[in-house]
Design an enzyme around this catalytic site. Structure first.
Site, mmCIF file in Angstrom:
data_model
loop_
_atom_site.group_PDB
_atom_site.id
_atom_site.type_symbol
_atom_site.label_atom_id
_atom_site.label_comp_id
_atom_site.label_asym_id
_atom_site.label_seq_id
_atom_site.Cartn_x
_atom_site.Cartn_y
_atom_site.Cartn_z
ATOM 1 C CE LYS A 83 -4.374 0.853 2.409
ATOM 2 N NZ LYS A 83 -5.040 0.686 3.708
HETATM 3 O O1 G3P Z 1 -9.307 1.550 4.471
HETATM 4 C C1 G3P Z 1 -8.984 2.809 4.956
HETATM 5 C C2 G3P Z 1 -9.558 2.966 6.308
HETATM 6 O O2 G3P Z 1 -8.818 2.247 7.246
HETATM 7 C C3 G3P Z 1 -9.710 4.368 6.737
HETATM 8 O O3 G3P Z 1 -10.887 4.392 7.447
HETATM 9 O O4 G3P Z 1 -12.487 5.195 9.077
HETATM 10 O O5 G3P Z 1 -10.032 5.685 9.358
HETATM 11 O O6 G3P Z 1 -11.349 6.831 7.589
HETATM 12 P P1 G3P Z 1 -11.198 5.592 8.417
#
Ligand code: G3P
Length: 217
Positions: A83
């Site tokens: 990633k």
């Molecule tokens: O896949 C990306 C994710 O981990 C981010 O999610 O909820 O931290 O914006 P969030």
């Protein structure tokens, strides 16, 4: 639609995997922090458990260091997707790593133009962040729809991995639009099974079963 689970918690991955709900896993430095585990150790454990792509994120910001980190992560298991962030250096790293035959997930995508660049750089996955756009009052689903249109217009094979999913509606809308993959925390995947009418109906059936004296076992 492929389901990736967005966590580095082994028990949660195992539970969903046993049900056939896990086509892959995504992690990031914040999720590694939350797990309290060493990145190389926990990533290896996840790769042993799940046969689909497991995203592990670089932490460098310069392309040459990202590439070195990406190679080290990719050496953990054949199902690693490296990633990289959607920066100019990240795109350079993407091009080199995909050229070497590694899967690459380009993350932190917030615009369709960024997604277009990632596809040109040969990304295996593009990760548009829905929830974080919603957080700043921009409809994250519009981004998924725009990327779908653009990729289909030109036949790009980069898979749209709807990320930063916070609600069951994000999953539903992503599926409607045709995102290839969605990644969500275990809690969101489990919440997809819930419906108040299911609970209400079950309650009635159980009461009637008791009244009827039904016994099966
Ligand atoms: O896949 C990306 C994710 O981990 C981010 O999610 O909820 O931290 O914006 P969030």
């Amino acid at each position: 639609m492929k389901f990736f689970v967005d966590t580095a918690e082994i028990d949660a991955i195992r539970e969903l995997n046993d049900l056939g709900m896990v086509d892959g896993v995504t992690t990031n430095p914040s999720l590694i922090l939350k797990s309290g585990r060493d990145i190389l150790e926990v990533t290896k454990e996840i790769c042993d458990l799940v046969s689909g792509p497991v995203s592990a994120e670089v932490i460098a910001t310069e392309a040459d260091v990202m590439i070195a980190e990406g190679r080290k992560l990719a050496a953990i298991a054949p199902n690693i997707a490296v990633k990289v962030p959607l920066t100019w250096d990240g795109l350079k790293a993407c091009k080199v790593l995909t050229g070497e035959g590694h899967m690459v997930n380009v993350t932190l995508c917030f615009s369709a133009n960024q997604a277009l660049l990632a596809a040109k750089a040969g990304a295996t996955f593009i990760s548009p962040f829905i929830g974080r756009l919603d957080d700043i009052n921009i409809d994250g689903m519009d981004l998924i729809a725009d990327i779908r249109t653009i990729y289909d217009n030109y036949g790009f094979e980069t898979q749209i991995l709807a990320a930063s999913i916070r609600t069951v509606n994000h999953v539903l809308e992503s599926a409607r639009i045709g995102a290839d993959v969605m990644t969500a925390p275990p809690s969101v995947i489990k919440a997809m099974a819930s419906h108040p009418l299911t609970d209400k109906g079950l309650d009635t059936f159980l009461k009637d079963a008791a009244k009827a004296g039904i016994r099966i076992l």
